[in-house]
Design a protein around this motif. Structure first.
Motif, PDB file in Angstrom:
ATOM      1  N   VAL A   1      -2.121  -9.679   4.706  1.00  0.00           N
ATOM      2  CA  VAL A   1      -1.642  -8.925   5.556  1.00  0.00           C
ATOM      3  C   VAL A   1      -1.090  -8.027   4.848  1.00  0.00           C
ATOM      4  O   VAL A   1      -1.206  -7.465   3.707  1.00  0.00           O
ATOM      5  CB  VAL A   1      -0.201  -9.257   5.759  1.00  0.00           C
ATOM      6  N   GLY A   2      -1.035  -6.357   5.807  1.00  0.00           N
ATOM      7  CA  GLY A   2      -1.225  -4.915   5.098  1.00  0.00           C
ATOM      8  C   GLY A   2       0.862  -4.459   4.920  1.00  0.00           C
ATOM      9  O   GLY A   2       1.038  -4.873   6.586  1.00  0.00           O
ATOM     10  N   ILE A   3       1.329  -4.358   3.806  1.00  0.00           N
ATOM     11  CA  ILE A   3       2.144  -3.305   4.176  1.00  0.00           C
ATOM     12  C   ILE A   3       3.258  -2.439   3.927  1.00  0.00           C
ATOM     13  O   ILE A   3       2.648  -1.886   2.292  1.00  0.00           O
ATOM     14  CB  ILE A   3       3.405  -5.001   4.384  1.00  0.00           C
ATOM     15  N   PHE A   4       3.502  -1.180   3.840  1.00  0.00           N
ATOM     16  CA  PHE A   4       3.519  -0.202   3.543  1.00  0.00           C
ATOM     17  C   PHE A   4       5.085   0.207   3.254  1.00  0.00           C
ATOM     18  O   PHE A   4       6.004   0.426   3.791  1.00  0.00           O
ATOM     19  CB  PHE A   4       3.537   0.927   3.892  1.00  0.00           C
ATOM     20  N   PRO A   5       5.183  -0.929   1.682  1.00  0.00           N
ATOM     21  CA  PRO A   5       7.549  -0.552   1.643  1.00  0.00           C
ATOM     22  C   PRO A   5       7.705   0.308   1.178  1.00  0.00           C
ATOM     23  O   PRO A   5       8.683   0.550   1.281  1.00  0.00           O
ATOM     24  CB  PRO A   5       6.905  -1.167   0.115  1.00  0.00           C
ATOM     25  N   GLU A   6       6.673   1.990   2.043  1.00  0.00           N
ATOM     26  CA  GLU A   6       7.655   3.531   1.761  1.00  0.00           C
ATOM     27  C   GLU A   6       8.118   3.690   2.836  1.00  0.00           C
ATOM     28  O   GLU A   6       8.886   4.227   3.258  1.00  0.00           O
ATOM     29  CB  GLU A   6       6.983   4.524   1.424  1.00  0.00           C
TER      30      GLU A   6
ATOM     31  N   ARG B   1     -13.290  -9.089   5.046  1.00  0.00           N
ATOM     32  CA  ARG B   1     -12.308  -9.744   5.027  1.00  0.00           C
ATOM     33  C   ARG B   1     -11.062  -8.682   6.284  1.00  0.00           C
ATOM     34  O   ARG B   1     -12.031  -7.453   5.923  1.00  0.00           O
ATOM     35  CB  ARG B   1     -11.077 -10.221   3.409  1.00  0.00           C
ATOM     36  N   LEU B   2     -10.579  -9.295   6.713  1.00  0.00           N
ATOM     37  CA  LEU B   2      -9.732  -8.291   7.260  1.00  0.00           C
ATOM     38  C   LEU B   2      -8.157  -8.191   6.364  1.00  0.00           C
ATOM     39  O   LEU B   2      -7.389  -8.634   6.475  1.00  0.00           O
ATOM     40  CB  LEU B   2      -9.974  -8.588   9.166  1.00  0.00           C
ATOM     41  N   VAL B   3      -7.628  -7.016   7.289  1.00  0.00           N
ATOM     42  CA  VAL B   3      -6.448  -6.697   6.431  1.00  0.00           C
ATOM     43  C   VAL B   3      -5.645  -6.496   7.685  1.00  0.00           C
ATOM     44  O   VAL B   3      -5.687  -5.683   8.710  1.00  0.00           O
ATOM     45  CB  VAL B   3      -6.274  -5.654   5.769  1.00  0.00           C
ATOM     46  N   ARG B   4      -4.319  -7.513   8.349  1.00  0.00           N
ATOM     47  CA  ARG B   4      -3.372  -7.279   9.412  1.00  0.00           C
ATOM     48  C   ARG B   4      -2.272  -5.972   9.342  1.00  0.00           C
ATOM     49  O   ARG B   4      -1.481  -6.911   7.997  1.00  0.00           O
ATOM     50  CB  ARG B   4      -3.555  -8.997   9.704  1.00  0.00           C
TER      51      ARG B   4
ATOM     52  N   GLY C   1      -6.585   1.715   3.605  1.00  0.00           N
ATOM     53  CA  GLY C   1      -5.697   0.150   2.775  1.00  0.00           C
ATOM     54  C   GLY C   1      -7.148  -0.920   3.200  1.00  0.00           C
ATOM     55  O   GLY C   1      -6.765  -2.385   2.480  1.00  0.00           O
ATOM     56  N   GLY C   2      -7.739  -0.899   4.556  1.00  0.00           N
ATOM     57  CA  GLY C   2      -8.543  -2.437   4.605  1.00  0.00           C
ATOM     58  C   GLY C   2      -9.998  -2.398   4.016  1.00  0.00           C
ATOM     59  O   GLY C   2     -10.323  -3.117   4.216  1.00  0.00           O
TER      60      GLY C   2
ATOM     61  N   ILE D   1       0.556  -1.154   0.182  1.00  0.00           N
ATOM     62  CA  ILE D   1      -0.401  -0.315   0.080  1.00  0.00           C
ATOM     63  C   ILE D   1       1.362   1.353  -0.247  1.00  0.00           C
ATOM     64  O   ILE D   1       1.716   1.046   0.682  1.00  0.00           O
ATOM     65  CB  ILE D   1      -1.040   0.004   0.840  1.00  0.00           C
ATOM     66  N   ASN D   2       0.568   2.486  -0.903  1.00  0.00           N
ATOM     67  CA  ASN D   2       1.209   4.055  -0.912  1.00  0.00           C
ATOM     68  C   ASN D   2       0.908   4.225   0.639  1.00  0.00           C
ATOM     69  O   ASN D   2      -0.578   3.655   1.487  1.00  0.00           O
ATOM     70  CB  ASN D   2       0.540   4.094  -2.471  1.00  0.00           C
ATOM     71  N   HIS D   3       1.509   4.936   0.938  1.00  0.00           N
ATOM     72  CA  HIS D   3       1.458   6.128   2.139  1.00  0.00           C
ATOM     73  C   HIS D   3       1.388   7.131   2.110  1.00  0.00           C
ATOM     74  O   HIS D   3       2.353   8.155   2.038  1.00  0.00           O
ATOM     75  CB  HIS D   3       3.380   5.415   3.459  1.00  0.00           C
ATOM     76  N   THR D   4      -0.059   7.997   2.207  1.00  0.00           N
ATOM     77  CA  THR D   4      -0.081   9.266   2.030  1.00  0.00           C
ATOM     78  C   THR D   4      -0.529  10.332   2.642  1.00  0.00           C
ATOM     79  O   THR D   4      -0.362  11.382   2.782  1.00  0.00           O
ATOM     80  CB  THR D   4      -0.786   9.604   1.500  1.00  0.00           C
ATOM     81  N   GLY D   5      -1.221   9.261   4.164  1.00  0.00           N
ATOM     82  CA  GLY D   5      -1.652   9.604   5.729  1.00  0.00           C
ATOM     83  C   GLY D   5      -1.980   8.842   5.888  1.00  0.00           C
ATOM     84  O   GLY D   5      -1.579   7.830   6.781  1.00  0.00           O
ATOM     85  N   TYR D   6      -2.507   9.846   7.555  1.00  0.00           N
ATOM     86  CA  TYR D   6      -1.863   8.571   8.549  1.00  0.00           C
ATOM     87  C   TYR D   6      -3.812   8.146   8.897  1.00  0.00           C
ATOM     88  O   TYR D   6      -4.052   7.191   9.242  1.00  0.00           O
ATOM     89  CB  TYR D   6      -3.046   9.759  10.163  1.00  0.00           C
TER      90      TYR D   6
END
Length: 305
Positions: free
Chosen positions: A139-144, A89-92, A79-80, A68-73
């Motif tokens: 699973v959700g990750i912010f690779p930035e 469904r749920l995202v960890r 993202g979920g 997921i891209n990361h632009t804010g809080y």
């Protein structure tokens, strides 16, 4: 904009097939019901207009890693949502360890089975994420790693590719656009009922095979392309804008800092935080004086009296 319909209060493409609710995740009392319902109430109260594209790329069952891209809080919330419209469904989410160290919030994060990321022990965090995916979870990750002040895709870490490859799971790019208008770094927050539109686009899985650096470049290109497409659709639907808006990138005529300027701001922020931590440690060390020194100081005060 494509033909859209409402599902769970969100705008989704009319072509998105309906799937049964996930037999386990949709029944989780804390995350799947309490927290998600609370989020939906907040989104409705703020009248955030969320439109989701490509949600069919998220599997209705089984594990996957969402990059997921990361632009804010609000990204941890937004993202979920595509996963939620795929059978609740749920995202960890992978989040920094400091959040888990907070008494109340940390307990909630662990109860929702999010993944703690200790940057000093990255291998352990990656292993935890892999186990979640192999157990059939998303699973959700912010690779930035941190929020992109430029609202462009920053340089990516290789962790996302490594995790997905080790778990033999799909690595799915996910782009959020518009969430930075609600709350992000260096911009006045807008948490009222301001009818802010948000687009969320889900892309097709990225090939993770081969050299991790090369695969990460493929992920970067996929995320950048999807971001450009999403922003173009957003501008077409809600523009034209006046120009100079702080939440829009320079490439679109906005007032956000360039990638280069944003990187300098990030470095300065890290230096300020490190200086603050060093000062705190020094203050704590100063408070733990040698017992003999402390006794002498106490005796001096008594003699003066």
């Amino acid at each position: 904009m494509k033909n859209m319909v409402k599902r769970y209060g969100f705008n989704v493409e009319a072509s998105l097939p309906k799937v049964p609710n996930h037999p386990v995740e949709s029944k989780e009392w804390l995350y799947g019901r309490t927290i998600i319902n609370a989020v939906r109430v907040v989104m409705k109260a703020q009248d955030v207009q969320i439109s989701i594209f490509g949600a069919e790329n998220i599997p209705a069952t089984g594990g996957a890693l969402l990059a997921i891209n990361h632009t804010g809080y609000y990204d941890f919330i937004l993202g979920g949502i595509p996963a939620f419209v795929r059978g609740k469904r749920l995202v960890r989410f992978m989040a920094k360890k400091e959040i888990f160290d907070t008494p109340v919030v940390g307990s909630l994060m662990r109860a929702m089975k999010h993944v703690s990321v200790n940057r000093a022990a990255g291998a352990s965090s990656m292993e935890d994420a892999r186990k979640h995916i192999e157990a059939g979870e998303l699973v959700g990750i912010f690779p930035e790693a941190t929020v992109s002040r430029s609202f462009e895709i920053k340089e990516l870490k290789t962790g996302a590719v490594r995790i997905a490859e080790s778990a033999n799971a799909p690595l799915i790019p996910l782009i959020i656009w518009g969430g930075q208008r609600i709350i992000t770094k260096d911009i006045d927050r807008d948490l009222g009922r301001s009818h802010i539109p948000v687009f969320i686009s889900v892309g097709e899985p990225v090939d993770t095979s081969g050299d991790p650096e090369v695969a990460t470049q493929r992920l970067f290109e996929a995320m950048r392309t999807l971001l450009d497409e999403t922003r173009h659709s957003y501008e077409s639907q809600y523009g034209p804008f006046d120009g100079g808006e702080p939440w829009r990138p320079v490439s679109l005529g906005g007032g956000a800092p360039t990638l280069e300027r944003a990187k300098l701001l990030e470095i300065a922020e890290k230096e300020r935080r490190q200086a603050k931590r060093d000062a705190k440690k020094a203050a704590q060390a100063g408070g733990r004086r040698n017992p003999v020194t402390a006794l002498i100081a106490r005796l001096k005060k008594l003699i003066k009296k």
